[in-house]
Write a protein that holds these residues in place. Structure first.
Motif, mmCIF file in Angstrom:
data_model
loop_
_atom_site.group_PDB
_atom_site.id
_atom_site.type_symbol
_atom_site.label_atom_id
_atom_site.label_comp_id
_atom_site.label_asym_id
_atom_site.label_seq_id
_atom_site.Cartn_x
_atom_site.Cartn_y
_atom_site.Cartn_z
ATOM 1 N N TYR C 407 0.831 -1.203 0.000
ATOM 2 C CA TYR C 407 0.000 0.000 0.000
ATOM 3 C C TYR C 407 0.871 1.261 0.000
ATOM 4 C CZ TYR C 407 -3.743 3.215 1.177
ATOM 5 O OH TYR C 407 -4.636 4.248 1.151
ATOM 6 N N ALA C 409 3.946 1.534 -1.045
ATOM 7 C CA ALA C 409 4.760 1.655 -2.258
ATOM 8 C C ALA C 409 3.934 2.079 -3.456
ATOM 9 C CB ALA C 409 5.470 0.334 -2.542
ATOM 10 N N THR C 410 2.653 1.700 -3.506
ATOM 11 C CA THR C 410 1.864 1.988 -4.699
ATOM 12 C C THR C 410 0.738 2.977 -4.444
ATOM 13 O OG1 THR C 410 0.329 0.188 -4.258
ATOM 14 C CG2 THR C 410 2.273 -0.343 -5.565
ATOM 15 N N GLY C 411 0.338 3.147 -3.199
ATOM 16 C CA GLY C 411 -0.735 4.085 -2.887
ATOM 17 C C GLY C 411 -2.097 3.610 -3.360
#
Lengths: 161, 337, 516
Positions: C407, C409-411
């Motif tokens: 979550y 790292a990628t949003g």
């Protein structure tokens, strides 16, 4: 020495799968190959973006077919693998999905609290008090470490911090 | 430029005056008066991974807001990675619809990304607020290249497109857009230009030095050291006025070389759809305040960013015209829908 | 001698208390961040970039960044070894033998050989960086697209040892990885592949998401399925055994040195980075080891080699970054951004114009290595305690961190779901005894091979002879053929010699060999 008594994940594990797994892999491969060929629309130039998908899925189909054939040729099944339980992994997946769904609404601290308690039950924990303590302390510590030190913002949700 | 400054100044005066009014009459926010904004934490989405240009823009904005105490609410930056920002764009439109406290950093690359990724969510769905900064592009060739001027390069590109290997960033990005525009202006076929895409400046730099590429296109700061050490030669920059790209004096612009092309890799701010007009003005006022702050000026100087400020109606008009121009050229290259 | 003068002054800079503090902060922060799956050094450094604006001290910043990188690499191997949850691709090779060692109560030895190996490799490769930066930099600019393709092919062929016991299952794993690598926007043409109409898949399936899914989540599900047969805590440590026995030392030296020799040059190549040399090192150690039978069951060489390789790669990565401004890994790309923030242009002139900074950075690498060793050898005792955490709590924590890593790292929550889906696949693969490493291999090398192959053709206007006319390409391709044939060479030779009795069912047996 528990290390010794622990069952080995040996080469025999998995042969019990029967023909279903190779057949399923073959079917998935064929599906993907069809998708790749359709997307190409006849353009298979080596410079273009459509050749590699066909090669990879084609390779998949060939290997999966060999795997299926090989299974049929060799039926030396062994039954010494410990039977796997299905309830716990399914429970874990359920907890994970629930966690992800409520994460952005309830916030990280609350959802992680619920998740840790739920998933530790599924994984066979019997000491609720310990789990609750962990479920409170760990998410709070992580939340503050992330948002204050690393400036990674986690959903605050319903819990005002 | 002058106009932008004038707009900014007047906007600041207006916003100052508005703030003044508000203090005088506390009930104003409920009535038909100006909207109080922000009333809670501003969430600033960076639709790319940490460390890139958009991320720096977002995080320096956050810093300027905080350090300069420009607003009395805090600003949070979060990253949504992916696909030239179109994933973040989709999220802004679907999840944050109508929420003025969610803003998003974006720029020219997203305009191109929407087109080349055939994004179901389009840029005209969001609410433009302002453009903030911009960077020129530079066209370079290896030092031992036979091309001394942009004209020589473009003449060959027109006569035998297959002989020129152009290199730059991702497909449909600023670099390829520039080549497309340039080809069009030179009377060459944009679709015939042979473009080799690389991920990030490093790979195309290496490919240029190794001899895979005839010419590379990149942000103007990217090749500075290689230009000043004489390993590559800058042929032209893409702005209105030449900048020094390492040669010690301002490089020629594409216009100087006789092609009517100007392209700035600009970055700006948008709000979600469904934000009403008074709130839009309040957001714009906040960004205006940022733009005129000492902190922001210092940031621009530190980062070497060009001030490229347009807000309000100017920004809206610019978004629309860029959208048209970029969609047009990408379609001609064959990347559009 | 000049180099040593510069380096000495670099040390003089770094050994000031203030900079030592930066180094300590970096190493500590890196270690803790590296322990979290999904949050690697590149992300950490990127997130810290804005903080460094305010520091306004380039030397201190870079010293801290170098510390973070080393620390994160080491932290990553710690969890790989103890829990089989590598956080990034460079730790995957370590996990193979490291986790098996931990399962057999040898976690301390595995952690120690990783720490000392990292130190040895870091020190040697930093020395190489100090001495040979210029010539190695040339390496980065001699490789053309066709050479990269040949190199990726060679790497792919060379690491077939990772395929494991069953060739067919290994190849299927590899195909899955290659397929994952295809998903998303094609880098050269911008066309979507296997995205099935979703926006979420446009960006492709990130390596981090796959690793977190296959390892952290897949392993947890696997453990859950066998709960009834497992003790409540993971692993008792044999008490009283020395951390590294004399025999361990003897077996670790060679892999450390060979891992360094692989890691340094690979790091210096664009699109290189630390992952490929770790896999190569693992394969090589397995081939030449006298204890071949031990591989797959916890051979210390399989930890020592890859760990040395991934540390040495960092010094390699710095060569093209400092001398040409070419970043060859994600971490380097972020560091390049940091240079630009301080208005520094890495490139041919950096060594002249900012000699103090460069040599301080290089000196800080030595210091970082020493600090890491000093910090981590004593910490091993603390880390292994992780294994005494009751299983339900331990795995609940792993799942929280895995989710958090993806979550953060990628949003995007959708990427979290993708990681979960990959986790279910990872569970299935474990259950049916498919090897995991080939998936990562396919995911890393597949796109590299495809892109470079197509770039080479694009540049040559579709002329296939580009792969047989450049000497470097030809040599690499020839090596790939040799690497492919080596395992079969004895049988082929035997066949050519006498066609002796056993050749009737031989070809089939080769292809389908279940046990090697």
């Amino acid at each position: 020495m528990t290390a010794e008594s622990e069952p080995e994940r040996g080469p025999v594990a998995g042969r019990r799968s029967g023909w279903v797994l190779p057949a399923a892999l073959l079917l998935v491969g064929i599906g993907l190959l069809i998708a790749a060929v359709n997307a190409a629309g006849g353009d298979f130039s080596p410079q273009g973006p459509r050749l590699a998908p066909v090669l990879v899925t084609g390779g998949w189909v060939v290997i999966a077919a060999l795997y299926l054939v090989r299974y049929r040729h060799q039926n030396s099944e062994k039954d010494d693998e410990e039977p796997a339980g299905w309830k716990a992994p399914l429970g874990v997946v359920g907890c994970l999905v629930g966690f992800a769904i409520i994460l952005e609404y309830a916030g990280f601290v609350v959802s992680a609290f619920l998740f840790i308690i739920a998933v530790s039950r599924v994984l066979g924990s019997r000491s609720l008090v310990r789990d609750v303590i962990v479920a409170v302390v760990l998410p709070l510590a992580v939340y503050f470490a992330f948002t204050r030190l690393l400036e990674i913002f986690l959903p605050a949700g319903v819990f005002p911090l | 430029m002058k106009r932008a400054v004038a707009v900014a100044v007047s906007a600041m005066l207006v916003s100052g005056a508005l703030a003044g009014c508000e203090r005088d009459s506390p009930g104003a926010a409920n009535g038909s008066g100006p909207v109080k904004y922000p009333t809670k934490t501003v969430q600033l989405m960076v639709p790319a991974a940490p460390g890139g240009g958009w991320d720096l823009t977002g995080r320096t904005m956050q810093k300027a807001f905080t350090d300069g105490k420009l607003i009395d609410q805090s600003v949070e930056v979060y990253n949504v990675t992916g696909a030239a920002g179109t994933i973040g764009l989709a999220q802004l439109v679907s999840k944050n619809n109508g929420d003025p406290h969610h803003l998003m950093v974006m720029g020219l690359v997203m305009v191109g990304g929407v087109v080349s990724n055939k994004s179901p969510v389009k840029l005209d769905q969001v609410t433009p607020i302002a453009t903030l900064t911009a960077e020129q592009e530079v066209i370079v060739v290896p030092a031992n290249s036979k091309y001394q001027t942009l004209k020589q390069l473009m003449d060959d590109a027109k006569a035998s497109p297959a002989s020129i290997n152009w290199g730059g960033g991702s497909a449909g990005g600023t670099d390829q857009i520039l080549i497309g525009l340039l080809a069009k202006a030179a009377g060459a076929d944009p679709k015939a230009m042979k473009y080799v895409a690389y991920s990030g400046g490093g790979e195309s730099k290496a490919a240029l030095l190794a001899g895979d590429l005839t010419a590379a296109v990149s942000g103007q700061s990217e090749f500075k050291d290689l230009v000043s050490s004489g390993k590559v030669r800058a042929l032209a920059v893409s702005g209105a006025k030449g900048v020094d790209v390492g040669g010690g004096s301002p490089a020629k612009t594409i216009k100087d070389e006789g092609y009517d092309v100007e392209l700035m890799n600009w970055r700006g701010i948008v709000a979600p759809p469904g934000v009403d007009e008074p709130t839009q003005q309040a957001i714009t006022a906040m960004i205006d305040k940022l733009h005129t702050s000492e902190q922001w000026k210092a940031t621009l100087a530190d980062q070497g960013w060009e001030d490229f400020y347009k807000s309000g109606a100017d920004a809206k008009a610019y978004f629309t015209s860029e959208n048209q121009r970029i969609t047009g050229v990408l379609t001609e290259i064959g990347l559009g829908g | 001698m000049n180099v040593f003068g510069d380096l000495l002054s670099g040390f003089a800079t770094v050994l000031q208390p203030e900079y030592l503090l930066y180094a300590i902060i970096g190493v500590t922060l890196g270690t803790f961040v590296g322990v979290l799956p999904g949050i690697g050094p590149a992300l950490t450094i990127a997130l810290l970039l804005p903080v460094t604006f305010s520091l306004d001290d380039p030397i201190g910043t870079f010293i801290m960044f170098a510390g973070i990188y080393y620390g994160a690499m080491y932290g990553g191997s710690t969890t790989s070894i103890l829990l089989n949850t590598p956080g990034e691709s460079a730790s995957v090779a370590t996990a193979i033998e490291g986790y098996q060692m931990a399962r057999r109560g040898r976690a301390k030895a595995a952690l120690a050989t990783a720490a000392i190996g990292s130190f040895v490799a870091g020190t040697i490769s930093t020395l190489l960086l100090s001495l040979f930066a210029e010539p190695v930099a040339k390496l980065a600019t001699t490789f053309r697209a066709s050479d990269y393709f040949a190199l990726a092919l060679l790497a792919m062929v060379a690491v077939t040892a990772l395929v494991g016991r069953s060739l067919l299952r290994g190849l299927l794993s590899l195909m899955l990885g290659l397929f994952f690598g295809l998903v998303g926007i094609d880098g050269l043409t911008g066309q979507a592949r296997f995205t099935f109409g979703t926006t979420e898949l446009l960006e492709g399936i990130d390596v981090v998401v796959v690793i977190v899914g296959l390892f952290a989540i897949g392993e947890t599900l696997y453990v859950a399925s066998r709960l009834r047969w497992l003790p409540t805590t993971v692993e008792p440590i044999q008490p009283g055994t020395p951390t590294l026995s004399r025999d361990d030392w003897r077996r670790s030296w060679g892999p450390w040195l060979r891992g360094t020799a692989l890691g340094f040059p690979f790091g210096a190549l664009p699109s290189g980075g630390a992952d490929v040399p770790t896999f190569l090192s693992y394969t090589y150690e397995k081939h030449r080891s006298k204890n071949k039978a031990e591989f797959g069951k916890g051979a210390i060489e399989g930890v020592a080699g890859p760990e040395a390789a991934n540390n040495a790669a960092f010094s390699g990565v710095l060569v093209p970054l400092l001398t040409l401004g070419i970043p060859t890994s994600a971490t380097a790309a972020v560091m390049l951004a940091a240079f630009q923030i301080f208005n520094l242009q890495p490139g041919p002139q950096l060594f002249d114009q900012n000699a103090e900074l460069v040599w301080a950075l290089i000196a800080s690498l030595y210091v970082g290595n020493v600090l890491l060793l000093a910090l981590n050898l004593p910490l091993i005792r603390v880390w292994v305690k992780v294994l005494q955490i009751p299983r339900p709590i331990l795995y609940a924590g792993i799942l929280v961190f895995a989710t958090l890593g993806v979550y953060a790292a990628t949003g995007s929550i959708n990427q979290v779901f993708i990681a979960y889906a990959v986790g279910v696949i990872g569970f299935g693969m474990r259950h049916f005894d498919f090897p995991i490493a080939p998936v990562i291999l396919g995911l890393i090398l597949g796109p590299m091979m495809e892109m470079q192959f197509r770039r080479a053709l694009l540049v040559s206007n579709g002329d296939m002879t580009v792969f047989v006319t450049r000497p470097l390409t030809v040599i690499l391709l020839a090596l790939a053929v040799v690497a492919l044939l080596v395992p079969y060479l004895p049988r082929i030779i035997a066949r050519l010699r006498g066609r002796s009795g056993d050749d009737a069912g031989e070809p089939k047996k080769l292809v389908f060999a279940e046990d090697d």
